[in-house]
Design an enzyme around this catalytic site. Structure first.
Site, PDB file in Angstrom:
ATOM      1  N   LEU A 171       0.857  -1.173   0.000  1.00  0.00           N
ATOM      2  CA  LEU A 171       0.000   0.000   0.000  1.00  0.00           C
ATOM      3  C   LEU A 171       0.899   1.230   0.000  1.00  0.00           C
ATOM      4  O   LEU A 171       1.984   1.209   0.596  1.00  0.00           O
ATOM      5  CB  LEU A 171      -0.896   0.041   1.243  1.00  0.00           C
ATOM      6  CG  LEU A 171      -2.058  -0.943   1.334  1.00  0.00           C
ATOM      7  CD1 LEU A 171      -2.807  -0.749   2.649  1.00  0.00           C
ATOM      8  CD2 LEU A 171      -3.009  -0.800   0.162  1.00  0.00           C
ATOM      9  N   ASP A 172       0.443   2.309  -0.625  1.00  0.00           N
ATOM     10  CA  ASP A 172       1.193   3.554  -0.580  1.00  0.00           C
ATOM     11  C   ASP A 172       1.320   4.030   0.868  1.00  0.00           C
ATOM     12  O   ASP A 172       0.505   3.675   1.728  1.00  0.00           O
ATOM     13  CB  ASP A 172       0.483   4.641  -1.392  1.00  0.00           C
ATOM     14  CG  ASP A 172       0.351   4.270  -2.870  1.00  0.00           C
ATOM     15  OD1 ASP A 172       1.124   3.409  -3.330  1.00  0.00           O
ATOM     16  OD2 ASP A 172      -0.525   4.834  -3.539  1.00  0.00           O
ATOM     17  N   ARG A 173       2.291   4.896   1.101  1.00  0.00           N
ATOM     18  CA  ARG A 173       2.537   5.368   2.465  1.00  0.00           C
ATOM     19  C   ARG A 173       1.323   6.078   3.053  1.00  0.00           C
ATOM     20  O   ARG A 173       1.038   5.972   4.246  1.00  0.00           O
ATOM     21  CB  ARG A 173       3.760   6.297   2.481  1.00  0.00           C
ATOM     22  CG  ARG A 173       4.180   6.730   3.886  1.00  0.00           C
ATOM     23  CD  ARG A 173       5.632   7.184   3.902  1.00  0.00           C
ATOM     24  NE  ARG A 173       5.836   8.366   3.092  1.00  0.00           N
ATOM     25  CZ  ARG A 173       5.837   9.618   3.576  1.00  0.00           C
ATOM     26  NH1 ARG A 173       5.615   9.831   4.850  1.00  0.00           N
ATOM     27  NH2 ARG A 173       6.053  10.643   2.784  1.00  0.00           N
ATOM     28  N   THR A 192      -1.834   5.518   2.193  1.00  0.00           N
ATOM     29  CA  THR A 192      -3.024   4.662   2.136  1.00  0.00           C
ATOM     30  C   THR A 192      -3.119   3.837   3.408  1.00  0.00           C
ATOM     31  O   THR A 192      -2.117   3.334   3.919  1.00  0.00           O
ATOM     32  CB  THR A 192      -2.968   3.741   0.909  1.00  0.00           C
ATOM     33  OG1 THR A 192      -2.885   4.531  -0.268  1.00  0.00           O
ATOM     34  CG2 THR A 192      -4.194   2.866   0.829  1.00  0.00           C
ATOM     35  N   HIS A 250       0.177   2.630  -8.314  1.00  0.00           N
ATOM     36  CA  HIS A 250      -0.779   3.673  -7.915  1.00  0.00           C
ATOM     37  C   HIS A 250      -2.097   3.560  -8.700  1.00  0.00           C
ATOM     38  O   HIS A 250      -2.682   4.564  -9.086  1.00  0.00           O
ATOM     39  CB  HIS A 250      -0.174   5.066  -8.130  1.00  0.00           C
ATOM     40  CG  HIS A 250       0.919   5.400  -7.168  1.00  0.00           C
ATOM     41  ND1 HIS A 250       1.686   6.542  -7.287  1.00  0.00           N
ATOM     42  CD2 HIS A 250       1.390   4.751  -6.074  1.00  0.00           C
ATOM     43  CE1 HIS A 250       2.582   6.573  -6.314  1.00  0.00           C
ATOM     44  NE2 HIS A 250       2.411   5.496  -5.572  1.00  0.00           N
TER      45      HIS A 250
END
Length: 229
Positions: A100-102, A104, A183
């Site tokens: 997961l993105d930072r 998210t 993304h």
């Protein structure tokens, strides 16, 4: 597997500490009168440390509620990682199955089982992932239908695979995708001229984030959850 490697992974001791114990004669190996650190072990061969049997730990399967600001990595010099949220005894050999993105939040699965992780992350298995998405601008029915049909992301020549898009409110939707492009959710909404301002993963395959877990908390997966992948 070498004896020193086996003991290090079984006990959590360093290879150096293990070699000292072997040198002192505190380690016994079935069929080996004087085992050395580099003694190769055969499957099923018994090993004892100070008279107690030693076995490799079983595979670990965890779900974690990732908070914002934490990265899905086993090591990062600048930010806290998902492993930093686990106690030391659970971190060894564990890795996040997917990322997961930072910024998210939501469900992250961690495991020491490489085959299980591969089933979750391999494009061939098309594991579904459901996200709760908050957008800057209102969502039209045309936006939702476009996401369901597949959208062409900037810089790519193939549209995304069909997704499930369910409106929650004027600016919020539940989006389920079966790919893991870079993304992807943010880029899908950008392709519709919108901007994601909040992204939370609720489910991976049949495993849903436990509502009892606060951000930063984790629990072991149940046998049913593990078997369902």
């Amino acid at each position: 597997m070498r004896l020193d490697y086996f003991l290090a992974h079984s006990t959590g001791l360093s290879r150096k500490q293990v070699k000292v114990l072997i040198g002192r004669g505190e380690v016994q190996v079935e069929g080996e009168p004087r085992p050395k650190a580099n003694t190769p072990l055969i499957s099923g061969q018994g090993v004892w440390l100070r008279g107690e049997p030693v076995t490799l730990p079983g595979a670990r399967y965890l779900m974690l509620h990732k908070p914002a600001g934490v990265v899905c990595s086993t090591d990062d010099p600048e930010h806290r990682t998902v492993l930093d949220l686990l106690p030391g005894e659970l971190r060894r050999d564990v890795h996040p199955a997917g990322r997961l993105d930072r910024d998210t939040t939501g469900l992250v699965l961690l495991t020491s089982d490489g085959d299980w992780s591969h089933r979750l992350t391999s494009p061939n298995h098309a594991c579904a992932k459901r996200y709760r998405v908050r957008c800057a601008d209102p969502l039209s029915e045309q936006d939702l239908q476009s996401l369901r049909d597949g959208v062409l992301l900037r810089g790519e020549d193939k549209p995304t695979l069909p997704a499930t898009a369910v409106r929650v409110s004027e600016r919020e939707l539940l989006l389920t995708i079966t790919e893991g492009r870079y993304h992807q959710v943010k880029r899908m909404l950008a392709a519709r001229g919108n901007k994601v301002i909040g992204l939370h993963r609720e489910q991976i395959g049949e495993i849903a984030l436990d509502a009892a877990l606060a951000p930063g908390e984790y629990r072991q997966l149940t046998e049913e959850e593990i078997a369902g992948v």
